[in-house]
Design a protein around this motif. Structure first.
Motif, PDB file in Angstrom:
ATOM      1  N   ALA A 156      42.466  17.863  51.706  1.00 50.37           N
ATOM      2  CA  ALA A 156      42.400  19.091  50.928  1.00 50.37           C
ATOM      3  C   ALA A 156      42.822  20.297  51.761  1.00 50.37           C
ATOM      4  O   ALA A 156      43.345  21.287  51.232  1.00 50.37           O
ATOM      5  N   VAL A 159      46.315  21.402  51.187  1.00 51.42           N
ATOM      6  CA  VAL A 159      46.595  22.062  49.913  1.00 51.42           C
ATOM      7  C   VAL A 159      46.093  23.502  49.922  1.00 51.42           C
ATOM      8  O   VAL A 159      46.698  24.400  49.345  1.00 51.42           O
ATOM      9  N   ILE A 209      38.153  25.657  46.075  1.00 45.45           N
ATOM     10  CA  ILE A 209      39.112  24.616  45.703  1.00 45.45           C
ATOM     11  C   ILE A 209      38.729  23.865  44.440  1.00 45.45           C
ATOM     12  O   ILE A 209      39.421  22.934  44.034  1.00 45.45           O
ATOM     13  N   TYR A 269      44.780  16.824  39.099  1.00 43.23           N
ATOM     14  CA  TYR A 269      44.951  17.686  40.271  1.00 43.23           C
ATOM     15  C   TYR A 269      43.600  18.095  40.861  1.00 43.23           C
ATOM     16  O   TYR A 269      43.447  19.194  41.377  1.00 43.23           O
ATOM     17  N   VAL A 271      41.261  18.386  43.600  1.00 41.76           N
ATOM     18  CA  VAL A 271      41.370  18.381  45.055  1.00 41.76           C
ATOM     19  C   VAL A 271      40.037  18.012  45.702  1.00 41.76           C
ATOM     20  O   VAL A 271      39.997  17.541  46.830  1.00 41.76           O
ATOM     21  N   PRO A 274      39.876  13.459  44.404  1.00 47.00           N
ATOM     22  CA  PRO A 274      41.197  13.045  43.932  1.00 47.00           C
ATOM     23  C   PRO A 274      41.142  11.845  42.990  1.00 47.00           C
ATOM     24  O   PRO A 274      40.244  11.003  43.093  1.00 47.00           O
ATOM     25  N   GLY A 297      41.836  20.381  37.390  1.00 48.29           N
ATOM     26  CA  GLY A 297      41.373  20.019  38.718  1.00 48.29           C
ATOM     27  C   GLY A 297      39.981  19.420  38.599  1.00 48.29           C
ATOM     28  O   GLY A 297      39.739  18.557  37.757  1.00 48.29           O
TER      29      GLY A 297
END
Length: 317
Positions: A156, A159, A209, A269, A271, A274, A297
């Motif tokens: 992560a 990203v 995130i 998506y 993060v 996953p 996400g």
């Protein structure tokens, strides 16, 4: 948010003595004679939320929520360093679920959980499959080393390099090769100021995130000292011990769920958790259904997540 049912209040609450000096706070809402569902909160350590009961038709479901050991209104609180954590493990929580089910006079119930709540849901269902009618999971997490390394060591971070820099900031340079171990030391430091600063930085990383499009409200909420201290200390306690699971155990033993209908609602998506984990669980769990959302996400309010959860709970009601 139109995919949520209207807000409701619990009609009954209590404190269940589960042993080891722990009292677990629980509450029920919806229809007292409805189909039972137990909602497992995330974290570990985040505590139950009123929003979570809004995934269910209140005229059809008896909705059970509880604060896991050390979380929310359960006691003792984990905010002080001298609290004994030896009786706060995944398997203690699985046992607490069974005690709560028996206390409420429920024979079988639907199990619903996201993120860490999905981990606990799987651990419980694989231990007591005969007590589970259906399973609904969001943002699937099974506490494998590869999953923990992704979010807390290397993955992560690639990203979100900007937020990762903030995450690493409290850790001395010499300890940054193992942030999980470093944060565990800091979160249990004897100096309260050090503990709080570390907990806020730890928690803020997930807040930064968690959603597909970063939302300031998540970062603010995860950074609140009152939330962050409990959240970080319990999560670090669990993750430093691999959640007391054999690595890969929950996917390895997924065949025990054969015959239990299950829906996995997963952001492509995500993060934090996953989708490879949800995919591998789906492959190992006969009859499960995986919904991979191209618009989401990890956050429950990312596009499509609430709709997927409501469709599942409506189908099973």
């Amino acid at each position: 948010m139109e995919e949520l049912y209207p807000a409701i209040e619990p009609f009954r609450t209590g404190q269940l003595d589960v042993g080891d000096g722990h009292l677990v706070h629980w509450e029920t809402s919806g229809n007292p004679d409805g189909k039972p569902v137990v909602v497992l909160h995330g974290g570990p350590g985040s505590g139950l939320t009123p929003l979570s009961r809004r995934h269910f038709d209140p005229s059809a479901y008896l909705i059970v929520q509880f604060d896991q050991r050390g979380s929310g209104r359960s006691t003792p609180s984990i905010t002080e360093p001298e609290v004994d954590l030896s009786a706060n493990t995944t398997w203690h929580l699985v046992a607490d679920l069974e005690l709560l089910r028996e206390h409420l006079g429920i024979d079988r119930w639907q199990v619903f959980g996201g993120s860490w709540g999905a981990t606990l849901a799987l651990a419980y269902a694989e231990t007591h499959p005969g007590r589970v009618s259906e399973i609904v999971l969001r943002g699937v997490f099974t506490a494998r080393k590869s999953e923990l390394d992704w979010i807390y060591r290397d993955g992560a971070s690639r990203v979100y390099p900007d937020a990762w820099g903030d995450y690493l900031a409290p850790i001395p340079e010499a300890e940054r090769d193992d942030p999980l171990a470093a944060y565990h030391r800091l979160a249990y430091h004897p100096d309260r100021g050090v503990r709080e600063a570390a907990a806020i930085a730890w928690s803020a990383w997930e807040g930064a995130i968690v959603s597909l499009v970063p939302q300031p409200s998540y970062l603010q909420n995860y950074s609140r000292p009152g939330f962050a201290l409990s959240f970080a200390r319990i999560a670090l306690h669990y993750f430093s011990h691999g959640a007391w699971l054999d690595d890969g155990q929950l996917i390895r033993d997924a065949a025990k769920l054969t015959g239990i209908p299950g829906v996995l609602v997963q952001g492509r998506y995500d993060v934090v958790c996953p989708p490879i984990t949800a995919w591998e669980l789906h492959q190992a769990w006969p009859g499960s259904e995986l919904q991979l959302l191209n618009t989401a996400g990890h956050a429950v309010n990312d596009l499509g997540v609430l709709a997927g959860l409501r469709a599942a709970t409506d189908r099973f009601r």
